[in-house]
Motif scaffolding. Sequence first.
Motif, PDB file in Angstrom:
ATOM      1  N   ASP A  86     -13.142 -15.987  -1.393  1.00  0.00           N
ATOM      2  CA  ASP A  86     -14.024 -15.624  -0.396  1.00  0.00           C
ATOM      3  C   ASP A  86     -15.171 -14.679  -1.155  1.00  0.00           C
ATOM      4  O   ASP A  86     -15.044 -14.496  -2.333  1.00  0.00           O
ATOM      5  CB  ASP A  86     -13.243 -14.743   0.752  1.00  0.00           C
ATOM      6  CG  ASP A  86     -12.539 -13.608   0.095  1.00  0.00           C
ATOM      7  OD1 ASP A  86     -12.842 -13.095  -0.982  1.00  0.00           O
ATOM      8  OD2 ASP A  86     -11.501 -13.289   0.850  1.00  0.00           O
ATOM      9  N   CYS A  89     -13.954 -11.618  -3.388  1.00  0.00           N
ATOM     10  CA  CYS A  89     -13.637 -11.861  -4.851  1.00  0.00           C
ATOM     11  C   CYS A  89     -14.708 -12.426  -5.691  1.00  0.00           C
ATOM     12  O   CYS A  89     -15.221 -11.931  -6.576  1.00  0.00           O
ATOM     13  CB  CYS A  89     -12.671 -13.079  -4.714  1.00  0.00           C
ATOM     14  SG  CYS A  89     -11.158 -12.780  -3.955  1.00  0.00           S
ATOM     15  N   ASN A 234     -12.649  -8.864   5.952  1.00  0.00           N
ATOM     16  CA  ASN A 234     -11.709  -8.904   4.904  1.00  0.00           C
ATOM     17  C   ASN A 234     -10.783  -8.232   5.190  1.00  0.00           C
ATOM     18  O   ASN A 234     -10.589  -7.031   5.867  1.00  0.00           O
ATOM     19  CB  ASN A 234     -12.584  -7.984   3.732  1.00  0.00           C
ATOM     20  CG  ASN A 234     -11.680  -7.742   2.627  1.00  0.00           C
ATOM     21  OD1 ASN A 234     -10.871  -8.600   2.466  1.00  0.00           O
ATOM     22  ND2 ASN A 234     -12.002  -6.674   1.736  1.00  0.00           N
ATOM     23  N   THR A 235      -9.470  -8.840   5.202  1.00  0.00           N
ATOM     24  CA  THR A 235      -8.038  -8.476   5.619  1.00  0.00           C
ATOM     25  C   THR A 235      -7.121  -7.802   4.556  1.00  0.00           C
ATOM     26  O   THR A 235      -6.017  -7.441   4.726  1.00  0.00           O
ATOM     27  CB  THR A 235      -7.154  -9.670   6.137  1.00  0.00           C
ATOM     28  OG1 THR A 235      -7.044 -10.852   5.162  1.00  0.00           O
ATOM     29  CG2 THR A 235      -8.040 -10.289   7.533  1.00  0.00           C
ATOM     30  N   ARG A 236      -7.762  -7.804   3.429  1.00  0.00           N
ATOM     31  CA  ARG A 236      -7.006  -6.947   2.241  1.00  0.00           C
ATOM     32  C   ARG A 236      -6.967  -5.566   2.575  1.00  0.00           C
ATOM     33  O   ARG A 236      -7.468  -4.919   3.305  1.00  0.00           O
ATOM     34  CB  ARG A 236      -7.681  -7.131   1.105  1.00  0.00           C
ATOM     35  CG  ARG A 236      -7.804  -8.468   0.506  1.00  0.00           C
ATOM     36  CD  ARG A 236      -8.885  -8.560  -0.655  1.00  0.00           C
ATOM     37  NE  ARG A 236      -8.896  -9.741  -1.131  1.00  0.00           N
ATOM     38  CZ  ARG A 236      -9.829 -10.839  -0.948  1.00  0.00           C
ATOM     39  NH1 ARG A 236     -10.568 -10.386   0.239  1.00  0.00           N
ATOM     40  NH2 ARG A 236      -9.864 -11.978  -1.330  1.00  0.00           N
ATOM     41  N   LYS A 237      -5.611  -5.050   2.217  1.00  0.00           N
ATOM     42  CA  LYS A 237      -5.571  -3.635   2.336  1.00  0.00           C
ATOM     43  C   LYS A 237      -6.408  -2.509   1.725  1.00  0.00           C
ATOM     44  O   LYS A 237      -6.977  -1.698   2.177  1.00  0.00           O
ATOM     45  CB  LYS A 237      -3.887  -3.265   1.798  1.00  0.00           C
ATOM     46  CG  LYS A 237      -2.855  -3.844   2.293  1.00  0.00           C
ATOM     47  CD  LYS A 237      -1.587  -3.529   1.861  1.00  0.00           C
ATOM     48  CE  LYS A 237      -0.295  -4.087   2.386  1.00  0.00           C
ATOM     49  NZ  LYS A 237       0.960  -3.947   1.942  1.00  0.00           N
ATOM     50  N   ASP A 253      -3.048  -5.124  -4.068  1.00  0.00           N
ATOM     51  CA  ASP A 253      -3.514  -4.804  -2.678  1.00  0.00           C
ATOM     52  C   ASP A 253      -4.910  -5.476  -2.500  1.00  0.00           C
ATOM     53  O   ASP A 253      -5.296  -5.250  -1.466  1.00  0.00           O
ATOM     54  CB  ASP A 253      -3.408  -3.331  -2.657  1.00  0.00           C
ATOM     55  CG  ASP A 253      -4.354  -2.642  -3.428  1.00  0.00           C
ATOM     56  OD1 ASP A 253      -4.961  -3.334  -4.293  1.00  0.00           O
ATOM     57  OD2 ASP A 253      -4.520  -1.313  -3.271  1.00  0.00           O
ATOM     58  N   ASN A 258      -8.636 -16.498  -0.424  1.00  0.00           N
ATOM     59  CA  ASN A 258      -9.423 -16.425   1.080  1.00  0.00           C
ATOM     60  C   ASN A 258      -8.685 -15.337   1.798  1.00  0.00           C
ATOM     61  O   ASN A 258      -7.734 -15.822   2.320  1.00  0.00           O
ATOM     62  CB  ASN A 258      -9.679 -17.689   1.549  1.00  0.00           C
ATOM     63  CG  ASN A 258     -10.864 -18.228   0.656  1.00  0.00           C
ATOM     64  OD1 ASN A 258     -12.113 -17.841   1.109  1.00  0.00           O
ATOM     65  ND2 ASN A 258     -10.851 -19.233   0.070  1.00  0.00           N
ATOM     66  N   LYS A 259      -8.957 -13.934   1.855  1.00  0.00           N
ATOM     67  CA  LYS A 259      -8.369 -13.124   2.695  1.00  0.00           C
ATOM     68  C   LYS A 259      -9.269 -12.453   3.670  1.00  0.00           C
ATOM     69  O   LYS A 259      -9.657 -11.501   3.818  1.00  0.00           O
ATOM     70  CB  LYS A 259      -7.826 -12.043   1.828  1.00  0.00           C
ATOM     71  CG  LYS A 259      -6.768 -12.430   0.718  1.00  0.00           C
ATOM     72  CD  LYS A 259      -5.646 -13.200   1.087  1.00  0.00           C
ATOM     73  CE  LYS A 259      -4.635 -13.733  -0.083  1.00  0.00           C
ATOM     74  NZ  LYS A 259      -3.508 -14.549   0.470  1.00  0.00           N
ATOM     75  N   GLU A 308      -2.453 -20.219  12.160  1.00  0.00           N
ATOM     76  CA  GLU A 308      -1.663 -20.706  10.968  1.00  0.00           C
ATOM     77  C   GLU A 308      -0.441 -21.611  11.611  1.00  0.00           C
ATOM     78  O   GLU A 308      -0.319 -22.530  10.884  1.00  0.00           O
ATOM     79  CB  GLU A 308      -1.244 -19.409  10.050  1.00  0.00           C
ATOM     80  CG  GLU A 308      -0.561 -19.896   8.908  1.00  0.00           C
ATOM     81  CD  GLU A 308      -0.036 -18.768   7.915  1.00  0.00           C
ATOM     82  OE1 GLU A 308       0.835 -18.867   7.064  1.00  0.00           O
ATOM     83  OE2 GLU A 308      -0.417 -17.507   8.332  1.00  0.00           O
TER      84      GLU A 308
END
Length: 411
Positions: A86, A89, A234-237, A253, A258-259, A308
Motif C-alpha cells: 500500500d 509501504c 492505514n490499519t497498522r498499530k 508493528d 496492504n494493511k 474477509e
Amino acid sequence: MQVKEKTEERKWKTTKVSLKDHICIPNFPTELSSYEYDAYFDEYSTKTATKPFSQAIPLWEIHVFNYPTTHATCSVIFKVHHSIADGFCLMNTLLSCLKRADDPSLPLTFPSRQRSKQPKNKLDFCRLSHFPARFFSSVSNFVLNFGWSIMKNTFVEDDPTPIKPQEDSMQLVKPIAISTMTFSLDQIKQIKNKLNASVNDVLTGIIFLGVRLYMQEHNPESSEANSSALILLNTRKAKAYKSVKEMVKKDSDAPWGNKIAFLPVPIPKLIDSPVVSSTPLEFVEKVKEKITLQRSPLSVFLAAKVFEILKNVTGPEIGAKLFKRKLKNSSIMISNLIGPVEKMALVNRPVKGLYFTVPGMPQSLMITIVSYMGDLRIVFGGEKCFINQQKLKVCIEDAFQRIQTSIKQKL
C-alpha cells in the motif's frame, strides 16, 4: 512476481530483475518550450497510469521524463502495482532513496499528527452524569453506522450525479486526466485549531463542500442526491514511517503489505445547510461528525472481517467482484500520505514536489493528498470527458475561501 498455479491460485515467486525492463526513458522532440513539454508530460503520465502492467515481469516501473516543464527540470514517475504494497509501504521505500537536501546526515521530519487539544472541563461530575446517555448513544450509533457500512459495501450504490455516471459497467480501468492544486498546511491548521479537528477532517470537509458545489453547479437537482466517499485508512498499530528493514520483520508493528481499510463516509447534502455560503463551518463540522461516527475502530475492524469472511466463503473470483462492487458503490475515493517537512534530494538533485495517484479504480473521481515542505498537494484523477477538472478545482478553492472567511470572522 505473481504467478498463476495450476489451481488458478496466484502466488508470489522469486525472480531475476532486469533493469532495462523496468526503467523507461521516453523520447520527445528537443528544444520545445516548457509549456509544450507540459502537454507531453500530461499525456505521457496519463498513458503510463492507465497502461496495464506486463504479467511476465515484476509489477513496477520507473519512468524518467528528462525534459523541462513549467514545474520541474526533470520528472520521475514511480509506478507500482497495489498488490505489492500500500501507499504507506511505498512511501517508506521512496523515502529510503531520498535524503535531506540541506544536510543528508540529518533525518527527515514529519508534521505532527496530533489533534487540537480540547479545553478541560472542570465540572467532571457533569460529564459523569451524562455517561449513561452517551454510552447508549454510542452503542446506537455504532450499530447504525456498522449496518450502513455493510450495506454500502455490498449493495447500496450512490445516485448518479455529475461525479458518478449512470452506468452498469464494472469496467475497472477508465481513461483519466490528472491535475493538482496546493494549499498551505498552516492555513489548514488554523481551521483545524478552530474546529478542534484533525487536518484530515478539515481537508475532507473542504473537498466534500467543493464537490457538492461542483455538483450543484452542473445539476441543481443533485443537491438531494445520495453520494459517498471511500476514505482509505492505514490499519497498522504504528503510524510513523519505518525503515523497509523494520517493516519486513515478522513481528513488526508496521508490517509490509496492504494493511488498509475502506471507510465509507456519506457526503452531507447542501439542502441540509441551505445557506451554505454563510455556514460553511457547520458543513465541515457535519463532515467531521460523520467521519468520527464511521471511524470507530471496532466498526472498521468488524466491517473488514465480514468482507474477509465473505471473500473466503465465496472464493477469490467472487471476492474480487465483491471488492469491485464495494468501490463502485461510492462516488469518490480519497487517500492521503504524510510527506517530510524538509526539502529532499534524489541523487543530490533537489525534489521540488511530489504527489501520488491510484489509477484503475471504478470511480470516476480519485482524490489523493500528500504534504511536503509545509504545503498540501491535492491530486485529482478524473475520468476524461466526464469530470471537468478545472471547474472542480475552482469549486474546491471556493469552498476553501468560504471556510477560511468564516474562520476569520470568528477570530
